[in-house]
Design an enzyme around this catalytic site. Structure first.
Site, short mmCIF file in Angstrom:
data_model
loop_
_atom_site.label_atom_id
_atom_site.label_comp_id
_atom_site.label_asym_id
_atom_site.label_seq_id
_atom_site.Cartn_x
_atom_site.Cartn_y
_atom_site.Cartn_z
N MET A 82 -2.76 -8.50 6.02
CA MET A 82 -3.70 -9.44 5.09
C MET A 82 -3.02 -9.99 3.78
O MET A 82 -3.83 -10.04 2.99
CB MET A 82 -4.85 -8.44 4.93
CG MET A 82 -5.75 -8.07 5.93
SD MET A 82 -7.10 -6.77 5.86
CE MET A 82 -7.25 -6.06 7.27
N SER A 83 -1.57 -9.87 3.89
CA SER A 83 -1.01 -10.08 2.65
C SER A 83 0.28 -11.07 2.83
O SER A 83 0.40 -11.49 4.04
CB SER A 83 -0.66 -8.80 1.64
OG SER A 83 0.47 -8.23 2.47
N ALA B 72 1.84 -3.14 4.28
CA ALA B 72 1.47 -2.17 5.18
C ALA B 72 0.92 -3.26 6.37
O ALA B 72 0.28 -4.26 6.14
CB ALA B 72 0.43 -1.54 4.82
N ASN C 45 0.00 1.64 11.46
CA ASN C 45 -1.08 1.99 12.54
C ASN C 45 -0.59 1.10 13.59
O ASN C 45 -0.05 -0.22 13.46
CB ASN C 45 -2.52 1.82 11.92
CG ASN C 45 -2.67 0.50 11.61
OD1 ASN C 45 -2.33 0.10 10.57
ND2 ASN C 45 -3.26 -0.39 12.33
N HIS D 291 -5.32 -9.37 -3.01
CA HIS D 291 -5.73 -9.96 -1.55
C HIS D 291 -6.69 -11.19 -1.76
O HIS D 291 -7.64 -11.04 -2.34
CB HIS D 291 -5.88 -8.91 -0.77
CG HIS D 291 -5.15 -7.71 -0.70
ND1 HIS D 291 -4.86 -6.91 -1.70
CD2 HIS D 291 -3.74 -7.71 0.18
CE1 HIS D 291 -3.90 -5.96 -1.39
NE2 HIS D 291 -3.17 -6.76 -0.37
N HIS E 63 -8.61 3.19 7.22
CA HIS E 63 -7.93 3.04 6.16
C HIS E 63 -7.06 3.93 5.66
O HIS E 63 -5.94 4.20 5.38
CB HIS E 63 -8.79 2.20 4.78
CG HIS E 63 -7.79 1.86 3.72
ND1 HIS E 63 -6.83 0.90 3.69
CD2 HIS E 63 -7.95 2.49 2.44
CE1 HIS E 63 -6.34 1.13 2.44
NE2 HIS E 63 -6.80 1.82 1.80
N SER F 298 0.87 -1.36 0.10
CA SER F 298 -0.04 0.12 0.01
C SER F 298 0.82 1.12 -0.04
O SER F 298 1.73 1.48 0.78
CB SER F 298 -0.97 0.02 1.16
OG SER F 298 -2.05 -1.06 1.38
N TYR G 48 -8.84 -11.51 0.69
CA TYR G 48 -9.96 -10.62 1.09
C TYR G 48 -10.98 -10.04 -0.14
O TYR G 48 -12.20 -9.88 0.07
CB TYR G 48 -9.95 -9.86 2.14
CG TYR G 48 -9.13 -8.41 1.73
CD1 TYR G 48 -9.83 -7.38 1.27
CD2 TYR G 48 -7.76 -8.22 2.06
CE1 TYR G 48 -8.85 -6.35 0.49
CE2 TYR G 48 -6.84 -7.17 2.00
CZ TYR G 48 -7.62 -6.24 0.96
OH TYR G 48 -6.80 -4.96 0.76
N GLU G 49 -10.33 -10.00 -1.23
CA GLU G 49 -11.13 -9.36 -2.40
C GLU G 49 -11.89 -10.56 -3.00
O GLU G 49 -12.60 -10.25 -3.79
CB GLU G 49 -10.03 -8.87 -3.31
CG GLU G 49 -9.45 -7.61 -3.03
CD GLU G 49 -8.23 -7.26 -4.09
OE1 GLU G 49 -8.84 -6.76 -5.19
OE2 GLU G 49 -6.88 -7.40 -3.75
N HIS H 10 -3.57 0.37 -4.57
CA HIS H 10 -2.97 -0.54 -5.28
C HIS H 10 -3.12 -0.43 -6.88
O HIS H 10 -4.48 -0.83 -7.22
CB HIS H 10 -3.39 -2.05 -4.88
CG HIS H 10 -3.19 -2.29 -3.47
ND1 HIS H 10 -2.03 -2.97 -2.93
CD2 HIS H 10 -3.61 -1.98 -2.19
CE1 HIS H 10 -1.80 -3.24 -1.59
NE2 HIS H 10 -3.05 -2.46 -1.24
N1 HPA Z 1 -4.40 -5.10 10.85
C1 HPA Z 1 -4.46 -5.82 9.42
N2 HPA Z 1 -3.97 -5.39 8.49
C2 HPA Z 1 -3.44 -4.02 8.31
C3 HPA Z 1 -3.28 -3.28 9.49
C4 HPA Z 1 -3.90 -3.93 10.62
O1 HPA Z 1 -4.12 -3.10 11.71
N3 HPA Z 1 -2.82 -2.15 8.95
C5 HPA Z 1 -2.40 -2.39 7.81
N4 HPA Z 1 -2.88 -3.43 7.40
#
Ligand code: HPA
Length: 275
Positions: A214-215, A116, A238, A86, A250, A33, A88-89, A64
């Site tokens: 998530m990747s 990220a 974060n 991903h 996000h 990201s 999740y998509e 992306h």
């Molecule tokens: N959790 C999951 N995936 C992420 C996060 C998170 O806090 N930050 C960036 N991708």
């Protein structure tokens, strides 16, 4: 699912890229990201939209882009993946792993996976960069599920050193030289797309996780299956859920990725220079 058609599709995409003169890369870098800008720093860069490459899955998520950028950096031939798909998509794991399979067919020897991630380790600060020492795959899926195609790799591939100790030493050296603080730790991969609950984050911490995202894990598994050398770097965009008293958004992920981009790119350049 892995089956012979996955191999054939990856081989067709590789043949197409070869015909475009895009084989022979020394390293591929999957840009997480907000890191697409890395590709703009490549010399003699050529950008190919994923949609032009046979069978290549196209990402849908903001930040992306979906472009393969081939170019040179410090005399090395680099393939940059600006954007990834991903799970999740709704993409099957075979699609998530597709790019890695194409790299395997192109005989690209190594890949740097960036992402990220949320900081699970409370010693981390937002904006930190973390070298991935190892991962915990809690996605509930694996790109090697299904009949094994021995042309890709063995049925039960070893995962005792997914993230190359050699490449991690190079990254540590590059960070030191560039004056970039580099954390290291364990990345836990979850399916998403909902962020985690505070209870999940406490559980992941107890399991030994330092970052959550998530990747990366499926790509790393598919790359190691084929014997590619793998390096992984997370941008802690974060602090994970429950660490701070604020909800996760996000926009914060994208904002931090933008803020740290210069450092992240400098680190990647330093690594490529040492390959
Ligand atoms: N959790 C999951 N995936 C992420 C996060 C998170 O806090 N930050 C960036 N991708």
């Amino acid at each position: 699912m892995t089956d012979s058609t996955d191999f054939t599709r990856a081989a067709e995409a590789a043949a197409w890229l070869r015909a475009e003169g895009l084989d022979g890369a020394d390293v591929a870098i999957v840009l997480g990201s907000g890191l697409g800008a890395f590709a703009e720093g490549l010399e003699d860069a050529r950008a190919i939209p994923y949609a032009r490459i046979p069978h290549w899955p196209v990402p849908t998520v903001e930040g992306h882009a979906g472009t393969l950028v081939a170019g040179r950096l410090h005399g090395r031939r680099v393939l940059g993946f600006a954007g990834r798909v991903h799970a999740y998509e709704g993409h099957p794991m075979s699609a998530v792993a597709f790019g890695m399979r194409v790299l395997g067919r192109l005989q690209v020897p190594r890949v740097i996976l960036t992402n990220a991630a949320g900081g699970v380790n409370t010693r981390f600060a937002r904006g930190a960069l973390m070298l991935i020492d190892d991962h915990i795959n809690l996605m509930g899926g694996n790109p090697l599920v299904g009949p094994n195609d021995a042309r890709l790799g063995p049925r039960f591939p070893d995962m005792s050193e997914v993230y190359s100790a050699r490449l991690r030493a190079i990254a540590t050296e590059a960070a030191g030289e560039a004056g970039i603080a580099l954390e290291h730790g364990v990345y836990v991969a979850v399916l998403g797309p909902s962020y985690e609950t505070p209870a999940e984050i406490r559980a992941f911490r107890a399991l030994g996780a330092d970052a959550v995202g998530m990747s990366t894990a499926p790509e790393a598994i598919a790359a190691r299956h084929q014997g590619l050398e793998v390096l992984g770097i997370s941008c802690i965009t974060n602090m994970a859920a429950g660490v701070l008293p604020a909800p996760l958004v996000h926009d914060e992920v994208m904002e931090t990725a933008r803020e740290v981009r210069g450092q992240f790119i400098a680190l990647l350049e330093g690594i490529v220079a040492r390959l």
